[in-house]
Design an enzyme around this catalytic site. Structure first.
Site, PDB file in Angstrom:
ATOM      1  N   ASP A  10       0.180  13.910  -3.397  1.00 24.13           N
ATOM      2  CA  ASP A  10      -0.052  12.486  -3.565  1.00 24.13           C
ATOM      3  C   ASP A  10      -0.200  12.268  -5.086  1.00 24.13           C
ATOM      4  O   ASP A  10      -0.444  13.223  -5.832  1.00 24.13           O
ATOM      5  CB  ASP A  10      -1.343  12.131  -2.824  1.00 24.13           C
ATOM      6  CG  ASP A  10      -1.751  10.701  -3.030  1.00 24.13           C
ATOM      7  OD1 ASP A  10      -0.929   9.811  -2.805  1.00 24.13           O
ATOM      8  OD2 ASP A  10      -2.905  10.471  -3.422  1.00 24.13           O
ATOM      9  N   LEU A  11      -0.046  11.041  -5.557  1.00 27.56           N
ATOM     10  CA  LEU A  11      -0.110  10.810  -7.005  1.00 27.56           C
ATOM     11  C   LEU A  11      -1.486  10.266  -7.422  1.00 27.56           C
ATOM     12  O   LEU A  11      -2.273  10.971  -8.065  1.00 27.56           O
ATOM     13  CB  LEU A  11       1.012   9.842  -7.418  1.00 27.56           C
ATOM     14  CG  LEU A  11       1.141   9.527  -8.898  1.00 27.56           C
ATOM     15  CD1 LEU A  11       1.377  10.781  -9.721  1.00 27.56           C
ATOM     16  CD2 LEU A  11       2.283   8.526  -9.138  1.00 27.56           C
ATOM     17  N   ASP A  12      -1.758   9.020  -7.018  1.00 27.58           N
ATOM     18  CA  ASP A  12      -3.011   8.383  -7.421  1.00 27.58           C
ATOM     19  C   ASP A  12      -4.202   9.096  -6.778  1.00 27.58           C
ATOM     20  O   ASP A  12      -4.281   9.182  -5.557  1.00 27.58           O
ATOM     21  CB  ASP A  12      -2.980   6.908  -6.995  1.00 27.58           C
ATOM     22  CG  ASP A  12      -4.288   6.202  -7.275  1.00 27.58           C
ATOM     23  OD1 ASP A  12      -5.010   6.629  -8.193  1.00 27.58           O
ATOM     24  OD2 ASP A  12      -4.589   5.221  -6.575  1.00 27.58           O
ATOM     25  N   THR A  18      -4.965   6.428 -11.276  1.00 32.38           N
ATOM     26  CA  THR A  18      -4.451   5.074 -11.494  1.00 32.38           C
ATOM     27  C   THR A  18      -5.257   4.044 -10.706  1.00 32.38           C
ATOM     28  O   THR A  18      -5.047   2.846 -10.871  1.00 32.38           O
ATOM     29  CB  THR A  18      -2.949   4.986 -11.127  1.00 32.38           C
ATOM     30  OG1 THR A  18      -2.704   5.816 -10.003  1.00 32.38           O
ATOM     31  CG2 THR A  18      -2.082   5.454 -12.267  1.00 32.38           C
ATOM     32  N   LYS A  46      -7.275   2.395  -1.641  1.00 32.78           N
ATOM     33  CA  LYS A  46      -6.700   3.667  -2.089  1.00 32.78           C
ATOM     34  C   LYS A  46      -5.715   4.229  -1.069  1.00 32.78           C
ATOM     35  O   LYS A  46      -6.049   4.359   0.108  1.00 32.78           O
ATOM     36  CB  LYS A  46      -7.810   4.687  -2.371  1.00 32.78           C
ATOM     37  CG  LYS A  46      -8.565   4.351  -3.637  1.00 32.78           C
ATOM     38  CD  LYS A  46      -9.540   5.443  -4.032  1.00 32.78           C
ATOM     39  CE  LYS A  46     -10.247   5.060  -5.327  1.00 32.78           C
ATOM     40  NZ  LYS A  46     -11.309   6.002  -5.668  1.00 32.78           N
ATOM     41  N   SER A 115       4.095   9.810  -2.571  1.00 27.07           N
ATOM     42  CA  SER A 115       3.212   8.709  -2.985  1.00 27.07           C
ATOM     43  C   SER A 115       3.640   7.385  -2.373  1.00 27.07           C
ATOM     44  O   SER A 115       4.832   7.137  -2.178  1.00 27.07           O
ATOM     45  CB  SER A 115       3.237   8.593  -4.515  1.00 27.07           C
ATOM     46  OG  SER A 115       2.645   7.379  -4.934  1.00 27.07           O
ATOM     47  N   ALA A 116       2.656   6.518  -2.118  1.00 24.47           N
ATOM     48  CA  ALA A 116       2.949   5.172  -1.596  1.00 24.47           C
ATOM     49  C   ALA A 116       3.410   4.236  -2.710  1.00 24.47           C
ATOM     50  O   ALA A 116       3.910   3.146  -2.445  1.00 24.47           O
ATOM     51  CB  ALA A 116       1.688   4.592  -0.954  1.00 24.47           C
ATOM     52  N   LYS A 146       1.503   5.651   4.931  1.00 29.04           N
ATOM     53  CA  LYS A 146       0.544   6.616   5.474  1.00 29.04           C
ATOM     54  C   LYS A 146      -0.480   5.808   6.288  1.00 29.04           C
ATOM     55  O   LYS A 146      -0.839   4.722   5.858  1.00 29.04           O
ATOM     56  CB  LYS A 146      -0.171   7.348   4.329  1.00 29.04           C
ATOM     57  CG  LYS A 146       0.771   8.121   3.392  1.00 29.04           C
ATOM     58  CD  LYS A 146       0.008   8.551   2.133  1.00 29.04           C
ATOM     59  CE  LYS A 146       0.958   9.087   1.075  1.00 29.04           C
ATOM     60  NZ  LYS A 146       0.324   9.365  -0.216  1.00 29.04           N
ATOM     61  N   GLU A 170      -4.079  15.579  -0.964  1.00 31.05           N
ATOM     62  CA  GLU A 170      -4.343  14.142  -0.759  1.00 31.05           C
ATOM     63  C   GLU A 170      -5.785  13.769  -1.060  1.00 31.05           C
ATOM     64  O   GLU A 170      -6.696  14.545  -0.792  1.00 31.05           O
ATOM     65  CB  GLU A 170      -4.096  13.803   0.713  1.00 31.05           C
ATOM     66  CG  GLU A 170      -2.807  13.093   1.005  1.00 31.05           C
ATOM     67  CD  GLU A 170      -2.721  11.666   0.461  1.00 31.05           C
ATOM     68  OE1 GLU A 170      -3.749  11.108   0.033  1.00 31.05           O
ATOM     69  OE2 GLU A 170      -1.622  11.110   0.457  1.00 31.05           O
ATOM     70  N   ASP A 171      -5.986  12.553  -1.573  1.00 29.95           N
ATOM     71  CA  ASP A 171      -7.356  12.071  -1.796  1.00 29.95           C
ATOM     72  C   ASP A 171      -7.747  10.992  -0.778  1.00 29.95           C
ATOM     73  O   ASP A 171      -8.875  10.499  -0.815  1.00 29.95           O
ATOM     74  CB  ASP A 171      -7.519  11.505  -3.211  1.00 29.95           C
ATOM     75  CG  ASP A 171      -6.786  10.184  -3.374  1.00 29.95           C
ATOM     76  OD1 ASP A 171      -5.627  10.086  -2.926  1.00 29.95           O
ATOM     77  OD2 ASP A 171      -7.376   9.253  -3.953  1.00 29.95           O
TER      78      ASP A 171
HETATM   79  P1  B16 Z   1       2.163   0.208  -6.055  1.00 32.97           P
HETATM   80  P2  B16 Z   1      -0.766   7.036  -3.892  1.00 32.97           P
HETATM   81  C1  B16 Z   1      -1.062   4.373  -3.912  1.00 32.97           C
HETATM   82  O1  B16 Z   1      -0.711   5.557  -4.576  1.00 32.97           O
HETATM   83  C2  B16 Z   1      -2.397   3.868  -4.414  1.00 32.97           C
HETATM   84  O2  B16 Z   1      -3.429   4.767  -4.061  1.00 32.97           O
HETATM   85  C3  B16 Z   1      -2.701   2.515  -3.796  1.00 32.97           C
HETATM   86  O3  B16 Z   1      -3.930   2.012  -4.288  1.00 32.97           O
HETATM   87  C4  B16 Z   1      -1.550   1.548  -4.130  1.00 32.97           C
HETATM   88  O4  B16 Z   1      -1.788   0.274  -3.541  1.00 32.97           O
HETATM   89  C5  B16 Z   1      -0.245   2.143  -3.621  1.00 32.97           C
HETATM   90  O5  B16 Z   1      -0.031   3.411  -4.217  1.00 32.97           O
HETATM   91  C6  B16 Z   1       0.958   1.255  -3.930  1.00 32.97           C
HETATM   92  O6  B16 Z   1       1.135   1.200  -5.322  1.00 32.97           O
HETATM   93  O7  B16 Z   1       1.568  -1.159  -6.031  1.00 32.97           O
HETATM   94  O8  B16 Z   1       2.277   0.804  -7.439  1.00 32.97           O
HETATM   95  O9  B16 Z   1       3.462   0.283  -5.296  1.00 32.97           O
HETATM   96  O10 B16 Z   1      -2.211   7.382  -3.719  1.00 32.97           O
HETATM   97  O11 B16 Z   1       0.004   6.972  -2.572  1.00 32.97           O
HETATM   98  O12 B16 Z   1      -0.066   7.877  -4.927  1.00 32.97           O
HETATM   99 MG    MG Z   2      -3.960   8.790  -3.421  1.00 32.22          MG
END
Ligand code: B16
Ligand code: MG
Length: 220
Positions: A10-12, A18, A46, A115-116, A146, A170-171
């Site tokens: 996962d990224l964030d 972020t 998150k 990542s989402a 997810k 994953e967090d």
């Molecule tokens: P964006 P991850 C997620 O990243 C974030 O945790 C979540 O807070 C955010 O809304 C989502 O990405 C979408 O991000 O607006 O940049 O498309 O944890 O899946 O890496």
């Molecule tokens: Mg995350």
């Protein structure tokens, strides 16, 4: 478990933080709309997609808007968020992440992103992380969020590695569930209180090495 051949990240919250930029950008929007949005509220966003995050924010503010208004608000939040992440550099990579990615590479373990975020490429490029990845699956390539396993199944497919040989980092609780539904083992990054469904939970990637991973997951 059988041999570990790939790690999916996962990224964030795992490789970079972020969440703080998402928080500032959502808070600016809530301020404009005239209601309070706290750091505790932000925890609910998150790992959640942008559209679903906006719905949660509007629910907190008690607002009911139509789809066209929502699309405008999501765009304006994202424009602010992109301004923040455009200033990111390698100093924002979370502790232990680079060393663990290097360790995986040197031991022939494939690396994918799951990542989402639709902004993942900006973040990976600005922090210099892009070259570590053999496959990148982000919010521009998925249709289900997810805990749907899609993002991780696409990652494994892109790497050419069966899910049973993959470990997800994953967090978010929804991410751990997504890994399990994909038939993959997972490591939770954060607290056992929220990530208890993962086979192993560590506070950060500083605690992680390929040797520890093999010890935890490979059957003897
Ligand atoms: P964006 P991850 C997620 O990243 C974030 O945790 C979540 O807070 C955010 O809304 C989502 O990405 C979408 O991000 O607006 O940049 O498309 O944890 O899946 O890496
Ligand atoms: Mg995350």
């Amino acid at each position: 478990m059988t041999e570990i051949k790939a790690c999916l990240f996962d990224l964030d919250g795992v490789l970079v933080d972020t969440a703080k930029y998402h928080y500032i950008a959502w808070k600016e929007l809530a301020d404009r709309l005239g209601f309070e949005f706290t750091e505790k509220d932000n925890e609910r966003l998150k790992g959640v997609s942008r559209a679903a995050s906006l719905n949660i924010l509007l629910e907190i503010g008690g607002l009911n808007l139509d789809d066209a208004e929502k699309a405008k608000l999501a765009e304006s939040k994202n424009n602010r968020y992109v301004e923040y992440i455009s200033a990111m550099d390698s100093s924002e990579i979370l502790p232990g992440a680079l060393a663990f990615l290097e360790d995986c590479r040197s031991q022939g373990i494939k690396i994918a992103l799951g990542s989402a975020s639709k902004n993942a490429m900006t973040i990976l490029n600005n922090t210099g992380l892009t070259p570590y990845f053999d496959a990148i699956i982000d919010g521009t390539k998925t249709s289900a969020a997810k805990p749907d396993p899609e993002v991780f199944l696409l990652g494994a497919e892109a790497l050419g590695i069966p899910p049973v040989n993959c470990v997800v980092f994953e967090d978010a609780e929804a991410g751990i569930e997504a890994a399990s539904r994909a038939g993959m083992a997972s490591v939770g990054i954060g607290s056992p209180e929220t990530l208890g469904a993962a086979a192993l939970v560590v506070p950060s990637l500083l605690e992680m090495s390929v040797a520890r991973l093999k010890e935890a997951f490979t059957a003897v």
